[in-house]
Write a protein that holds these residues in place. Structure first.
Motif, PDB file in Angstrom:
ATOM      1  N   LEU A  71      -2.829   1.110   0.996  1.00 29.32           N
ATOM      2  CA  LEU A  71      -1.576   1.789   0.655  1.00 29.32           C
ATOM      3  C   LEU A  71      -1.196   2.807   1.723  1.00 29.32           C
ATOM      4  O   LEU A  71      -0.044   2.876   2.159  1.00 29.32           O
ATOM      5  CB  LEU A  71      -1.712   2.459  -0.704  1.00 29.32           C
ATOM      6  CG  LEU A  71      -0.558   3.354  -1.153  1.00 29.32           C
ATOM      7  CD1 LEU A  71       0.724   2.548  -1.308  1.00 29.32           C
ATOM      8  CD2 LEU A  71      -0.907   4.063  -2.446  1.00 29.32           C
ATOM      9  N   PHE A  72      -2.155   3.599   2.180  1.00 26.00           N
ATOM     10  CA  PHE A  72      -1.855   4.645   3.151  1.00 26.00           C
ATOM     11  C   PHE A  72      -1.598   4.068   4.535  1.00 26.00           C
ATOM     12  O   PHE A  72      -0.791   4.620   5.295  1.00 26.00           O
ATOM     13  CB  PHE A  72      -3.004   5.652   3.185  1.00 26.00           C
ATOM     14  CG  PHE A  72      -3.204   6.378   1.892  1.00 26.00           C
ATOM     15  CD1 PHE A  72      -2.197   7.176   1.362  1.00 26.00           C
ATOM     16  CD2 PHE A  72      -4.385   6.250   1.185  1.00 26.00           C
ATOM     17  CE1 PHE A  72      -2.373   7.841   0.166  1.00 26.00           C
ATOM     18  CE2 PHE A  72      -4.569   6.908  -0.013  1.00 26.00           C
ATOM     19  CZ  PHE A  72      -3.566   7.706  -0.528  1.00 26.00           C
ATOM     20  N   ILE A  73      -2.264   2.977   4.891  1.00 25.74           N
ATOM     21  CA  ILE A  73      -1.976   2.323   6.166  1.00 25.74           C
ATOM     22  C   ILE A  73      -0.570   1.733   6.143  1.00 25.74           C
ATOM     23  O   ILE A  73       0.172   1.810   7.138  1.00 25.74           O
ATOM     24  CB  ILE A  73      -3.023   1.234   6.463  1.00 25.74           C
ATOM     25  CG1 ILE A  73      -4.383   1.882   6.756  1.00 25.74           C
ATOM     26  CG2 ILE A  73      -2.609   0.369   7.649  1.00 25.74           C
ATOM     27  CD1 ILE A  73      -5.512   0.887   6.905  1.00 25.74           C
ATOM     28  N   SER A  74      -0.170   1.149   5.017  1.00 20.43           N
ATOM     29  CA  SER A  74       1.191   0.624   4.896  1.00 20.43           C
ATOM     30  C   SER A  74       2.217   1.741   4.977  1.00 20.43           C
ATOM     31  O   SER A  74       3.271   1.590   5.610  1.00 20.43           O
ATOM     32  CB  SER A  74       1.340  -0.138   3.578  1.00 20.43           C
ATOM     33  OG  SER A  74       0.404  -1.193   3.484  1.00 20.43           O
ATOM     34  N   MET A  75       1.926   2.874   4.360  1.00 20.84           N
ATOM     35  CA  MET A  75       2.826   4.018   4.428  1.00 20.84           C
ATOM     36  C   MET A  75       2.947   4.533   5.866  1.00 20.84           C
ATOM     37  O   MET A  75       4.051   4.854   6.341  1.00 20.84           O
ATOM     38  CB  MET A  75       2.329   5.134   3.503  1.00 20.84           C
ATOM     39  CG  MET A  75       3.235   6.342   3.432  1.00 20.84           C
ATOM     40  SD  MET A  75       2.538   7.654   2.398  1.00 20.84           S
ATOM     41  CE  MET A  75       2.464   6.799   0.826  1.00 20.84           C
ATOM     42  N   PHE A  76       1.817   4.600   6.568  1.00 15.97           N
ATOM     43  CA  PHE A  76       1.831   5.020   7.967  1.00 15.97           C
ATOM     44  C   PHE A  76       2.686   4.077   8.814  1.00 15.97           C
ATOM     45  O   PHE A  76       3.496   4.523   9.638  1.00 15.97           O
ATOM     46  CB  PHE A  76       0.397   5.069   8.494  1.00 15.97           C
ATOM     47  CG  PHE A  76       0.296   5.253   9.988  1.00 15.97           C
ATOM     48  CD1 PHE A  76       0.383   6.515  10.541  1.00 15.97           C
ATOM     49  CD2 PHE A  76       0.119   4.161  10.813  1.00 15.97           C
ATOM     50  CE1 PHE A  76       0.297   6.692  11.912  1.00 15.97           C
ATOM     51  CE2 PHE A  76       0.027   4.320  12.187  1.00 15.97           C
ATOM     52  CZ  PHE A  76       0.118   5.592  12.740  1.00 15.97           C
ATOM     53  N   SER A  77       2.521   2.779   8.619  1.00 17.55           N
ATOM     54  CA  SER A  77       3.275   1.804   9.401  1.00 17.55           C
ATOM     55  C   SER A  77       4.770   1.894   9.111  1.00 17.55           C
ATOM     56  O   SER A  77       5.600   1.811  10.028  1.00 17.55           O
ATOM     57  CB  SER A  77       2.769   0.388   9.102  1.00 17.55           C
ATOM     58  OG  SER A  77       1.383   0.281   9.346  1.00 17.55           O
ATOM     59  N   PHE A  78       5.126   2.066   7.850  1.00 20.16           N
ATOM     60  CA  PHE A  78       6.538   2.129   7.467  1.00 20.16           C
ATOM     61  C   PHE A  78       7.215   3.371   8.041  1.00 20.16           C
ATOM     62  O   PHE A  78       8.329   3.297   8.574  1.00 20.16           O
ATOM     63  CB  PHE A  78       6.643   2.112   5.947  1.00 20.16           C
ATOM     64  CG  PHE A  78       8.051   2.057   5.427  1.00 20.16           C
ATOM     65  CD1 PHE A  78       8.848   0.948   5.655  1.00 20.16           C
ATOM     66  CD2 PHE A  78       8.583   3.110   4.707  1.00 20.16           C
ATOM     67  CE1 PHE A  78      10.150   0.890   5.184  1.00 20.16           C
ATOM     68  CE2 PHE A  78       9.874   3.068   4.227  1.00 20.16           C
ATOM     69  CZ  PHE A  78      10.663   1.949   4.471  1.00 20.16           C
ATOM     70  N   ILE A  79       6.546   4.525   7.947  1.00 15.80           N
ATOM     71  CA  ILE A  79       7.121   5.758   8.483  1.00 15.80           C
ATOM     72  C   ILE A  79       7.199   5.697  10.005  1.00 15.80           C
ATOM     73  O   ILE A  79       8.204   6.101  10.606  1.00 15.80           O
ATOM     74  CB  ILE A  79       6.294   6.971   8.028  1.00 15.80           C
ATOM     75  CG1 ILE A  79       6.352   7.111   6.502  1.00 15.80           C
ATOM     76  CG2 ILE A  79       6.803   8.252   8.684  1.00 15.80           C
ATOM     77  CD1 ILE A  79       5.460   8.195   5.956  1.00 15.80           C
ATOM     78  N   LEU A  80       6.140   5.184  10.652  1.00 19.82           N
ATOM     79  CA  LEU A  80       6.143   5.089  12.110  1.00 19.82           C
ATOM     80  C   LEU A  80       7.243   4.156  12.599  1.00 19.82           C
ATOM     81  O   LEU A  80       7.913   4.449  13.605  1.00 19.82           O
ATOM     82  CB  LEU A  80       4.778   4.596  12.586  1.00 19.82           C
ATOM     83  CG  LEU A  80       4.604   4.401  14.092  1.00 19.82           C
ATOM     84  CD1 LEU A  80       4.799   5.719  14.831  1.00 19.82           C
ATOM     85  CD2 LEU A  80       3.240   3.805  14.408  1.00 19.82           C
TER      86      LEU A  80
END
Length: 236
Positions: A71-80
């Motif tokens: 979940l947090f890796i997906s959030m990082f990718s989306f924000i980046l």
């Protein structure tokens, strides 16, 4: 022609339906095609970054919550993705709006609060008083900890929004001054190049900070629960 300095962040367009917000999800349409392509150096670098992030987030979470790293890796990718796309010309900077950042921060914080207060109410009350607090200061510590928990989604959202707005405003100011500059034009162009590199670093750092703070908030809320309860946050 810009009417004011903040018109750069105006989501309105000349057509009836605004298409600016489609830049937020355009990469999600292109992303599935990478699974049908042969492995390349680009995909290997992305996998290496994801593995490093998984190891970083895994150390912050307990053993029963390791599945939340996805979940947090997906959030990082989306924000980046949105931060970097905002640096491109004529692309709407969605991460500079509170509508975008609050949509990410509030559901995460609210789900953690609901999960913690329903499944581990005693430990949630215990977290309101830090260990070693004097008895006379306990009522004030409860108020302070309650306020700090409530403003967490706002601090996450405002931090990301303010950092993205500040860099874009600086680039906008330099761009406006470059139009009327003569002798100072090479110096202004050099400053814009340096500022663009700095903004790329800020885009990466802010995505990482948002994800790490979300991981820390998760570990604080559900650390005791992960040890005592068979439930885990991976089921949310």
């Amino acid at each position: 022609m810009m009417t004011n300095l903040f018109s750069t962040f105006d989501p309105a367009t000349s057509i009836s339906a605004s298409l600016n917000w489609t830049s937020t999800f355009i990469m999600l349409v292109i992303l599935p095609y990478t699974f049908w392509m042969m492995p390349s150096r680009q995909s290997m670098v992305i996998k290496l970054i994801f593995n490093k992030l998984h190891q970083e987030f895994e150390t912050l979470l307990s053993a029963k919550m390791k599945g939340m790293t996805i979940l947090f890796i997906s959030m990082f990718s989306f924000i980046l993705m949105n931060n970097l796309m905002g640096l491109l010309p004529y692309v709407f900077t969605s991460s500079s709006h509170l509508v975008f950042t609050m949509t990410l921060a509030v559901p995460m914080w609210l789900s953690l609060m609901i999960f913690g207060w329903l499944n581990q109410t005693q430990n949630m009350f215990a977290h309101l008083i830090p260990e070693g607090s004097p008895p006379a200061l306990m009522p004030f510590m409860v108020c302070i900890e309650t306020i700090s928990n409530i403003i967490r989604p706002g601090s996450l959202a405002v931090r990301l929004t303010a950092n993205m707005i500040a860099g874009h405003l600086l680039m906008c100011l330099l761009g406006n001054s470059a139009a009327s500059a003569n002798m100072l034009l090479p110096m202004i162009l050099g400053a814009q190049i340096i500022l663009m590199l700095f903004e790329m670093a800020v885009a990466i750092i802010q995505a990482y900070v948002f994800s790490v703070l979300s991981t820390l908030y998760t570990s604080e809320v559900a650390y005791e629960n992960a040890q005592q309860s068979p439930l885990s946050l991976s089921g949310l």
